[in-house]
Design an enzyme around this catalytic site. Structure first.
Site, mmCIF file in Angstrom:
data_model
loop_
_atom_site.group_PDB
_atom_site.id
_atom_site.type_symbol
_atom_site.label_atom_id
_atom_site.label_comp_id
_atom_site.label_asym_id
_atom_site.label_seq_id
_atom_site.Cartn_x
_atom_site.Cartn_y
_atom_site.Cartn_z
ATOM 1 N N LYS A 60 1.069 -1.103 -0.172
ATOM 2 C CA LYS A 60 0.032 0.286 -0.219
ATOM 3 C C LYS A 60 1.131 1.222 0.036
ATOM 4 O O LYS A 60 0.573 2.144 -0.526
ATOM 5 C CB LYS A 60 -0.927 0.176 1.260
ATOM 6 C CG LYS A 60 -1.704 -0.925 1.269
ATOM 7 C CD LYS A 60 -3.085 -1.210 2.350
ATOM 8 C CE LYS A 60 -4.119 -2.164 2.726
ATOM 9 N NZ LYS A 60 -4.865 -2.301 3.883
ATOM 10 N N ALA A 76 -1.233 0.577 6.250
ATOM 11 C CA ALA A 76 -0.996 -0.288 7.227
ATOM 12 C C ALA A 76 -2.032 -1.878 6.961
ATOM 13 O O ALA A 76 -2.464 -1.240 5.920
ATOM 14 C CB ALA A 76 -2.162 0.359 8.997
ATOM 15 N N ASP A 77 -2.151 -2.454 8.318
ATOM 16 C CA ASP A 77 -2.867 -3.888 6.893
ATOM 17 C C ASP A 77 -3.102 -4.504 8.302
ATOM 18 O O ASP A 77 -1.998 -4.883 9.215
ATOM 19 C CB ASP A 77 -2.598 -4.433 6.434
ATOM 20 C CG ASP A 77 -4.051 -4.763 5.498
ATOM 21 O OD1 ASP A 77 -4.609 -4.632 4.717
ATOM 22 O OD2 ASP A 77 -4.310 -5.809 6.164
ATOM 23 N N THR A 78 -4.235 -4.891 8.455
ATOM 24 C CA THR A 78 -4.283 -5.897 9.910
ATOM 25 C C THR A 78 -5.114 -7.142 9.205
ATOM 26 O O THR A 78 -6.399 -7.157 8.026
ATOM 27 C CB THR A 78 -5.823 -5.046 11.209
ATOM 28 O OG1 THR A 78 -5.117 -3.876 11.137
ATOM 29 C CG2 THR A 78 -5.718 -5.946 11.885
#
Length: 196
Positions: A60, A76-78
């Protein structure tokens, strides 16, 4: 926002998540621009959840760095995992119900990757948090699904909302479960030379 001896650089958040904006505001950070990155989030075959969270966050950030090479990019990524099974964002109410039944009465792990690109350099961290969910009744699951809070959330729940009543224990970072580990994010931005 920048060092006195450097030209002003903008902070660009590669996410449309209102939760991430709220978390950044909590530590006094307001991005100059919010520009969600559109990438393929499909996991690779046998990709571990920590690696997936890191790859997606870095991807991203990289997409936006191409458009904004002179700025500081934050992404960010979860990823939520129960054992080896990844729980992505539920597609519909039936899948959200299945996810909650799976999470009920057991532990799961939340991996949040955060990446910062500045001056062509990428720095990243992945934070793992262990979350315990109490046994959920059919009525509790049905009421939560009816609330719609599960929409757009990895694992099918949002800890900052009604699902907070389901969480019996957290070992790790509460803000990371919400979508952004603040300690690690602040350190990455500091390391990139960005100042609020």
């Amino acid at each position: 926002m920048s060092r006195p001896d450097a030209p002003a650089r903008r902070l660009i958040l590669a996410s449309a998540s209102p939760r991430r904006l709220e978390l950044l505001a909590q530590i006094g950070i307001a991005p100059d621009l919010v520009a969600p990155a559109d990438i393929d989030e499909t996991p690779l075959k046998a990709e571990p959840p920590a690696r997936l969270a890191q790859r997606l966050a870095c991807s991203k950030a990289a997409v936006l760095a191409e458009t904004y090479p002179d700025d500081v990019i934050l992404a960010a990524d979860t990823v939520v995992a129960v054992g080896r099974r990844l729980l992505e964002k539920p597609a519909d109410e039936a899948e959200a119900t299945r996810f909650l039944k799976l999470l009920s009465g057991r532990n799961h792990r939340v991996f949040t990757g955060v990446a910062v690109i500045s001056g062509g350099r990428t720095a990243w961290r992945v934070v793992e948090t262990r979350v315990s969910v109490k046994p959920l009744s059919q009525d509790e699951i049905a009421a939560y699904v009816a609330s719609g809070e599960w929409r757009g959330k990895a694992g099918g729940y949002g800890i900052q909302g009604r699902a907070a009543a389901f969480i019996s224990r957290i070992v790790g970072s509460h803000p990371a479960v919400m979508g952004l580990p603040l300690y690690e994010t602040a350190n990455l931005l500091h390391g990139a030379g960005w100042r609020a």
